[in-house]
Design an enzyme around this catalytic site. Sequence first.
Site, PDB file in Angstrom:
ATOM      1  N   CYS A  75     -16.453 -75.991  13.632  1.00 52.94           N
ATOM      2  CA  CYS A  75     -17.599 -76.354  14.355  1.00 52.94           C
ATOM      3  C   CYS A  75     -18.141 -78.161  14.270  1.00 52.94           C
ATOM      4  O   CYS A  75     -18.545 -78.207  13.570  1.00 52.94           O
ATOM      5  CB  CYS A  75     -18.349 -75.483  14.779  1.00 52.94           C
ATOM      6  SG  CYS A  75     -19.747 -74.952  13.371  1.00 52.94           S
ATOM      7  N   ARG A  93     -21.269 -71.195  15.170  1.00 54.84           N
ATOM      8  CA  ARG A  93     -20.427 -70.683  15.328  1.00 54.84           C
ATOM      9  C   ARG A  93     -19.569 -70.851  14.114  1.00 54.84           C
ATOM     10  O   ARG A  93     -18.560 -69.268  13.933  1.00 54.84           O
ATOM     11  CB  ARG A  93     -19.309 -71.742  16.490  1.00 54.84           C
ATOM     12  CG  ARG A  93     -20.621 -71.667  17.731  1.00 54.84           C
ATOM     13  CD  ARG A  93     -20.025 -72.440  18.574  1.00 54.84           C
ATOM     14  NE  ARG A  93     -20.280 -73.990  18.244  1.00 54.84           N
ATOM     15  CZ  ARG A  93     -19.879 -75.070  18.963  1.00 54.84           C
ATOM     16  NH1 ARG A  93     -19.061 -74.937  20.075  1.00 54.84           N
ATOM     17  NH2 ARG A  93     -20.184 -76.148  17.919  1.00 54.84           N
ATOM     18  N   ASP A 107     -21.449 -73.694  22.280  1.00 54.70           N
ATOM     19  CA  ASP A 107     -22.959 -74.018  21.542  1.00 54.70           C
ATOM     20  C   ASP A 107     -24.070 -73.396  21.876  1.00 54.70           C
ATOM     21  O   ASP A 107     -24.971 -74.158  22.284  1.00 54.70           O
ATOM     22  CB  ASP A 107     -22.819 -74.975  20.323  1.00 54.70           C
ATOM     23  CG  ASP A 107     -24.196 -75.686  19.021  1.00 54.70           C
ATOM     24  OD1 ASP A 107     -23.889 -74.876  18.862  1.00 54.70           O
ATOM     25  OD2 ASP A 107     -23.832 -77.252  18.711  1.00 54.70           O
TER      26      ASP A 107
END
Length: 146
Positions: free
Chosen positions: A9, A15, A117
Amino acid sequence: MFRKILVVCVGNICRSPTAETLLRNALAPSAISVTSAGLAARVGEAMEPSALQVLEDHGHNAQGFKARQITPDIVNESDLILVMEKEHVKQVLKIASHARGKVFLLGKWQSEREIQDPYRQGKAAFIHAHALIEDAVSSWAQRLGH
């Protein structure tokens, strides 16, 4: 056969460490190793507190996690690279263009779903991201034979 899976990420604090933990647990006790890294990693930082709390609320532990920056070497040693957004595929390929055949969205099996996100968006965003990651990880684990 996949031996090393990398989850990517941006900051490597929300994440990707969530997906790393869930996928590692889903694939246990296999010989597949699962790690994560960030495209603009908050190097050395622990998981973002809300992301960690949601992970722990679901019975998982990521204590001791430290964010790291993706590098060409990390890309090269990975057999499968799972990213959160289509833009991340492009960014990984800028680092190592020859990785094209091994970079996929984590949400590939959910109609190429991107996982946005949740950083700085409140606990509900983290809960939502966790649910999407959990769903995607389950699909990958099934396809990887677990």
